[in-house]
Design a protein around this motif. Sequence first.
Motif, PDB file in Angstrom:
ATOM      1  N   HIS A 136      -2.692  18.475   4.360  1.00  0.00           N
ATOM      2  CA  HIS A 136      -4.134  18.439   4.570  1.00  0.00           C
ATOM      3  C   HIS A 136      -4.483  17.338   5.586  1.00  0.00           C
ATOM      4  O   HIS A 136      -3.982  16.223   5.467  1.00  0.00           O
ATOM      5  CB  HIS A 136      -4.820  18.152   3.229  1.00  0.00           C
ATOM      6  CG  HIS A 136      -6.269  18.514   3.211  1.00  0.00           C
ATOM      7  ND1 HIS A 136      -7.216  17.787   3.890  1.00  0.00           N
ATOM      8  CD2 HIS A 136      -6.931  19.541   2.625  1.00  0.00           C
ATOM      9  CE1 HIS A 136      -8.408  18.341   3.701  1.00  0.00           C
ATOM     10  NE2 HIS A 136      -8.255  19.410   2.935  1.00  0.00           N
TER      11      HIS A 136
ATOM     12  N   ILE B   6      -3.837  13.264  -1.678  1.00  0.00           N
ATOM     13  CA  ILE B   6      -4.262  11.913  -2.076  1.00  0.00           C
ATOM     14  C   ILE B   6      -5.523  11.997  -2.939  1.00  0.00           C
ATOM     15  O   ILE B   6      -5.646  11.297  -3.948  1.00  0.00           O
ATOM     16  CB  ILE B   6      -4.455  10.998  -0.837  1.00  0.00           C
ATOM     17  CG1 ILE B   6      -3.094  10.788  -0.156  1.00  0.00           C
ATOM     18  CG2 ILE B   6      -5.075   9.659  -1.230  1.00  0.00           C
ATOM     19  CD1 ILE B   6      -3.153  10.068   1.183  1.00  0.00           C
ATOM     20  N   THR B   7      -6.425  12.890  -2.552  1.00  0.00           N
ATOM     21  CA  THR B   7      -7.617  13.110  -3.378  1.00  0.00           C
ATOM     22  C   THR B   7      -7.204  13.601  -4.762  1.00  0.00           C
ATOM     23  O   THR B   7      -7.731  13.157  -5.779  1.00  0.00           O
ATOM     24  CB  THR B   7      -8.553  14.148  -2.707  1.00  0.00           C
ATOM     25  OG1 THR B   7      -8.765  13.761  -1.358  1.00  0.00           O
ATOM     26  CG2 THR B   7      -9.890  14.233  -3.423  1.00  0.00           C
TER      27      THR B   7
ATOM     28  N   LYS C  96     -12.291   2.307  -1.487  1.00  0.00           N
ATOM     29  CA  LYS C  96     -12.763   3.001  -0.290  1.00  0.00           C
ATOM     30  C   LYS C  96     -12.716   4.518  -0.447  1.00  0.00           C
ATOM     31  O   LYS C  96     -13.419   5.239   0.239  1.00  0.00           O
ATOM     32  CB  LYS C  96     -12.028   2.542   0.957  1.00  0.00           C
ATOM     33  CG  LYS C  96     -10.592   2.923   1.069  1.00  0.00           C
ATOM     34  CD  LYS C  96     -10.141   2.521   2.473  1.00  0.00           C
ATOM     35  CE  LYS C  96      -8.642   2.518   2.595  1.00  0.00           C
ATOM     36  NZ  LYS C  96      -8.223   1.962   3.861  1.00  0.00           N
ATOM     37  N   HIS C  97     -11.901   4.970  -1.399  1.00  0.00           N
ATOM     38  CA  HIS C  97     -11.881   6.414  -1.654  1.00  0.00           C
ATOM     39  C   HIS C  97     -13.147   6.878  -2.371  1.00  0.00           C
ATOM     40  O   HIS C  97     -13.409   8.061  -2.484  1.00  0.00           O
ATOM     41  CB  HIS C  97     -10.655   6.803  -2.476  1.00  0.00           C
ATOM     42  CG  HIS C  97      -9.399   6.657  -1.687  1.00  0.00           C
ATOM     43  ND1 HIS C  97      -9.009   7.591  -0.762  1.00  0.00           N
ATOM     44  CD2 HIS C  97      -8.486   5.667  -1.647  1.00  0.00           C
ATOM     45  CE1 HIS C  97      -7.892   7.170  -0.189  1.00  0.00           C
ATOM     46  NE2 HIS C  97      -7.555   6.012  -0.695  1.00  0.00           N
TER      47      HIS C  97
ATOM     48  N   TYR D 166       0.254   4.397  -2.409  1.00  0.00           N
ATOM     49  CA  TYR D 166      -0.061   5.746  -1.932  1.00  0.00           C
ATOM     50  C   TYR D 166       1.032   6.740  -2.334  1.00  0.00           C
ATOM     51  O   TYR D 166       0.734   7.896  -2.631  1.00  0.00           O
ATOM     52  CB  TYR D 166      -0.306   5.756  -0.413  1.00  0.00           C
ATOM     53  CG  TYR D 166      -1.719   5.361  -0.095  1.00  0.00           C
ATOM     54  CD1 TYR D 166      -2.104   4.019  -0.107  1.00  0.00           C
ATOM     55  CD2 TYR D 166      -2.696   6.310   0.167  1.00  0.00           C
ATOM     56  CE1 TYR D 166      -3.408   3.644   0.141  1.00  0.00           C
ATOM     57  CE2 TYR D 166      -4.004   5.941   0.426  1.00  0.00           C
ATOM     58  CZ  TYR D 166      -4.356   4.612   0.415  1.00  0.00           C
ATOM     59  OH  TYR D 166      -5.655   4.247   0.662  1.00  0.00           O
TER      60      TYR D 166
ATOM     61  N   CYS E  46     -16.986  16.673   2.617  1.00  0.00           N
ATOM     62  CA  CYS E  46     -16.959  16.974   4.032  1.00  0.00           C
ATOM     63  C   CYS E  46     -15.509  17.118   4.494  1.00  0.00           C
ATOM     64  O   CYS E  46     -15.185  17.860   5.389  1.00  0.00           O
ATOM     65  CB  CYS E  46     -17.642  15.841   4.788  1.00  0.00           C
ATOM     66  SG  CYS E  46     -17.941  16.195   6.493  1.00  0.00           S
ATOM     67  N   GLN E  47     -14.610  16.378   3.821  1.00  0.00           N
ATOM     68  CA  GLN E  47     -13.214  16.339   4.257  1.00  0.00           C
ATOM     69  C   GLN E  47     -12.300  17.143   3.337  1.00  0.00           C
ATOM     70  O   GLN E  47     -11.499  17.935   3.775  1.00  0.00           O
ATOM     71  CB  GLN E  47     -12.739  14.891   4.275  1.00  0.00           C
ATOM     72  CG  GLN E  47     -13.506  14.022   5.222  1.00  0.00           C
ATOM     73  CD  GLN E  47     -12.845  13.944   6.579  1.00  0.00           C
ATOM     74  OE1 GLN E  47     -11.689  14.263   6.736  1.00  0.00           O
ATOM     75  NE2 GLN E  47     -13.593  13.529   7.573  1.00  0.00           N
ATOM     76  N   SER E  48     -12.390  16.871   2.040  1.00  0.00           N
ATOM     77  CA  SER E  48     -11.548  17.611   1.100  1.00  0.00           C
ATOM     78  C   SER E  48     -12.409  18.135  -0.037  1.00  0.00           C
ATOM     79  O   SER E  48     -13.536  17.690  -0.239  1.00  0.00           O
ATOM     80  CB  SER E  48     -10.429  16.714   0.563  1.00  0.00           C
ATOM     81  OG  SER E  48     -10.954  15.567  -0.051  1.00  0.00           O
TER      82      SER E  48
ATOM     83  N   ARG F 145     -16.673   8.494   2.611  1.00  0.00           N
ATOM     84  CA  ARG F 145     -15.351   9.095   2.564  1.00  0.00           C
ATOM     85  C   ARG F 145     -15.452  10.615   2.419  1.00  0.00           C
ATOM     86  O   ARG F 145     -14.546  11.334   2.775  1.00  0.00           O
ATOM     87  CB  ARG F 145     -14.594   8.485   1.371  1.00  0.00           C
ATOM     88  CG  ARG F 145     -13.135   8.324   1.560  1.00  0.00           C
ATOM     89  CD  ARG F 145     -12.748   7.363   2.650  1.00  0.00           C
ATOM     90  NE  ARG F 145     -11.401   7.694   3.082  1.00  0.00           N
ATOM     91  CZ  ARG F 145     -10.735   7.070   4.014  1.00  0.00           C
ATOM     92  NH1 ARG F 145     -11.284   6.061   4.627  1.00  0.00           N
ATOM     93  NH2 ARG F 145      -9.537   7.443   4.344  1.00  0.00           N
TER      94      ARG F 145
ATOM     95  N   TRP G 248       0.826  -1.217   0.000  1.00  0.00           N
ATOM     96  CA  TRP G 248       0.000   0.000   0.000  1.00  0.00           C
ATOM     97  C   TRP G 248       0.851   1.253   0.000  1.00  0.00           C
ATOM     98  O   TRP G 248       0.466   2.270  -0.551  1.00  0.00           O
ATOM     99  CB  TRP G 248      -0.974  -0.020   1.179  1.00  0.00           C
ATOM    100  CG  TRP G 248      -0.318   0.192   2.526  1.00  0.00           C
ATOM    101  CD1 TRP G 248       0.164  -0.769   3.358  1.00  0.00           C
ATOM    102  CD2 TRP G 248      -0.042   1.447   3.156  1.00  0.00           C
ATOM    103  NE1 TRP G 248       0.728  -0.206   4.460  1.00  0.00           N
ATOM    104  CE2 TRP G 248       0.610   1.153   4.379  1.00  0.00           C
ATOM    105  CE3 TRP G 248      -0.268   2.784   2.833  1.00  0.00           C
ATOM    106  CZ2 TRP G 248       1.035   2.148   5.258  1.00  0.00           C
ATOM    107  CZ3 TRP G 248       0.156   3.769   3.709  1.00  0.00           C
ATOM    108  CH2 TRP G 248       0.793   3.454   4.905  1.00  0.00           C
ATOM    109  N   ILE G 249       2.032   1.157   0.616  1.00  0.00           N
ATOM    110  CA  ILE G 249       2.879   2.361   0.706  1.00  0.00           C
ATOM    111  C   ILE G 249       3.262   2.839  -0.695  1.00  0.00           C
ATOM    112  O   ILE G 249       3.136   4.016  -1.017  1.00  0.00           O
ATOM    113  CB  ILE G 249       4.141   2.087   1.556  1.00  0.00           C
ATOM    114  CG1 ILE G 249       3.708   1.813   3.002  1.00  0.00           C
ATOM    115  CG2 ILE G 249       5.108   3.273   1.511  1.00  0.00           C
ATOM    116  CD1 ILE G 249       4.835   1.552   3.979  1.00  0.00           C
TER     117      ILE G 249
ATOM    118  N   ASN H 114     -14.937  12.809   0.293  1.00  0.00           N
ATOM    119  CA  ASN H 114     -13.799  13.598  -0.190  1.00  0.00           C
ATOM    120  C   ASN H 114     -14.105  14.306  -1.505  1.00  0.00           C
ATOM    121  O   ASN H 114     -13.213  14.839  -2.145  1.00  0.00           O
ATOM    122  CB  ASN H 114     -12.564  12.703  -0.341  1.00  0.00           C
ATOM    123  CG  ASN H 114     -12.864  11.478  -1.182  1.00  0.00           C
ATOM    124  OD1 ASN H 114     -13.916  11.412  -1.809  1.00  0.00           O
ATOM    125  ND2 ASN H 114     -11.970  10.530  -1.199  1.00  0.00           N
TER     126      ASN H 114
ATOM    127  N   ASP I 169      -5.301  13.872   4.191  1.00  0.00           N
ATOM    128  CA  ASP I 169      -4.183  13.029   3.735  1.00  0.00           C
ATOM    129  C   ASP I 169      -3.534  12.297   4.907  1.00  0.00           C
ATOM    130  O   ASP I 169      -3.235  11.108   4.830  1.00  0.00           O
ATOM    131  CB  ASP I 169      -3.139  13.885   3.010  1.00  0.00           C
ATOM    132  CG  ASP I 169      -3.654  14.386   1.662  1.00  0.00           C
ATOM    133  OD1 ASP I 169      -4.352  13.616   0.978  1.00  0.00           O
ATOM    134  OD2 ASP I 169      -3.365  15.541   1.288  1.00  0.00           O
TER     135      ASP I 169
END
Lengths: 139, 414
Positions: B351, A76-77, A111-112, A24, A51-53, A117, A20-21, A119, B354
């Motif tokens: 952010h 990440i978004t 999940k994104h 990402y 709500c988040q980004s 989420r 996963w690293i 986002n 993130d």
Amino acid sequence: MSIEATENEIVDEFEMFEDWIQKYEYLIDLGKSLPLIDEKYKTEDNLIKGCQSQVWMHSELKDGKIVYTADSDAIITKGMVALMVRVLSNHSPEEIINSKLDFVEKIGLTKHLSPTRSNGLVSMIKQMKLDAVAYKIKN
Amino acid sequence: MSQSANHRKSIAIEKIRADFPILSKKVNGKPLVYFDNASTAQKPKLVIDAITNYYENQNANIHRGVHTLSQEITIAYENARVTVQKHLNAAHPHEIIFTKGTTESINLIASSFGKKFISKGDEIIVSEMEHHSNILPWQQVCEERGALLKVIPINDAGELIISDYKRLLNSKTKIVAITHLSNTLGTINPIEEIIALAHAQNIPVLVDGAQAVPHIRVDVQKLFADFYVFSGHKLFGPTGVGILYGKEKWLNELPPYQVGGGTIKTVTFEKTDFADLPLKFEAGTPHIEGGIGLAVAIDYINTIGLDAIAEYEHELLVYATEKLETIEGVKIIGTSKNKASVISFIVDGLHPFDIGTILDQLGIAVRTGHHCTQPLMQRFGIPGTIRASFAFYNTKEEIDIFLSGLEKAIKMLK
């Protein structure tokens, strides 16, 4: 290249990542790359509030194909946004409307896209398709 | 950790952790580090068992039947009310109203109090650090009745500016609605002083205790609170159940919020005589197993002791704060000296979403975003924070895992 071919290309790229690293880190690199949208399009009208980004998305029709540009305040978004733009941009409204976008599931980043989420990504994809419908009706 | 040698009750951490089944769970292949307790707390096995037992052995409707099961569960439910009453040191069991949660408790008071006591030109006082749940219901009342919402500002440390509060109180003020403990900043407000200042002008006070009850011993009579509200799920109890404590005098004066089964003495098509407290405010079949589960949670907490809990959590707060401050780019939002184990922070140039996403991959659950306190975020000029909130089952070892996860996230994102 068709939408599906680009999707497969991304799936192949992600298959090379061992954990996963790396996945990402790749998304983060995409997110850090040059702004994906012209500053003048980062308007309230083009803002998709999560709500988040937050995500900004702009589309225009060039020679029968839709060109999308987009951006996000979270890296990440923004990486996910970049993948969506890569897959859908420069295709006809028809192709975009019919796209399945199941590569997200195949690369293990569903999940994104879950509504919880919050986002802005789910709303962005919906807006990308809605724009395609609008261009199709106009032409 | 063993029992304290200094003759004080201390936290037997291994034993406590074993009481919470979810704490041994793995998330994304890593042992769960649960630092989102201010959103909702985990449940001890005793609470889970009480709910299962209710459905396996006790299920019947309360206050209705002559049959044995109904009578037994009515007694159990009313005993749960007494447990809550004693825990808050309320004067009477009928001052305890079961609701769906903090949000419903506040909506109930805003609606019923608003109908009876608030008219055009009146004022309602809230603070800049309120959760949306303690802003929106009052905003709604103000809109409906032509009243004005007044806001107590906070300073840069995240503390209420009491001198400004004093200036806001006046003959038009009809009620003060204020949080005991900020869900975002962790600040513990000087609630006794706030209530005393309002009472000096005969103004009642509603205290949002959602965040306070898991950390602080609350004595509603000592505080002289007119209304004190909280949710079961943040107090290690079930979701969907909450408490409205109200002084008998006030609750008797207020009209019902929702009406229906259970709230009445007699009904004809012309007129209804409403039931006495607490049933007047408990329309419909309640969350029976929720009330019972909440009482079990309260009993459980009291076996550990809220003083021991507060002391242990303070240790965790100090430990985490000191270590966080050494990480470059980290800025803690909310630096009051009087804080509970809730830490909000931002990382320069990154952010919160993130950071939260990477921490989640590492099995660490924190909350990111505006925490339903957008006006507070506007006050600090930030889109959101990362919030780590600790309960008595958390450990310093978990804080270390969280800190190294945070450093890893920062390294990846920078």
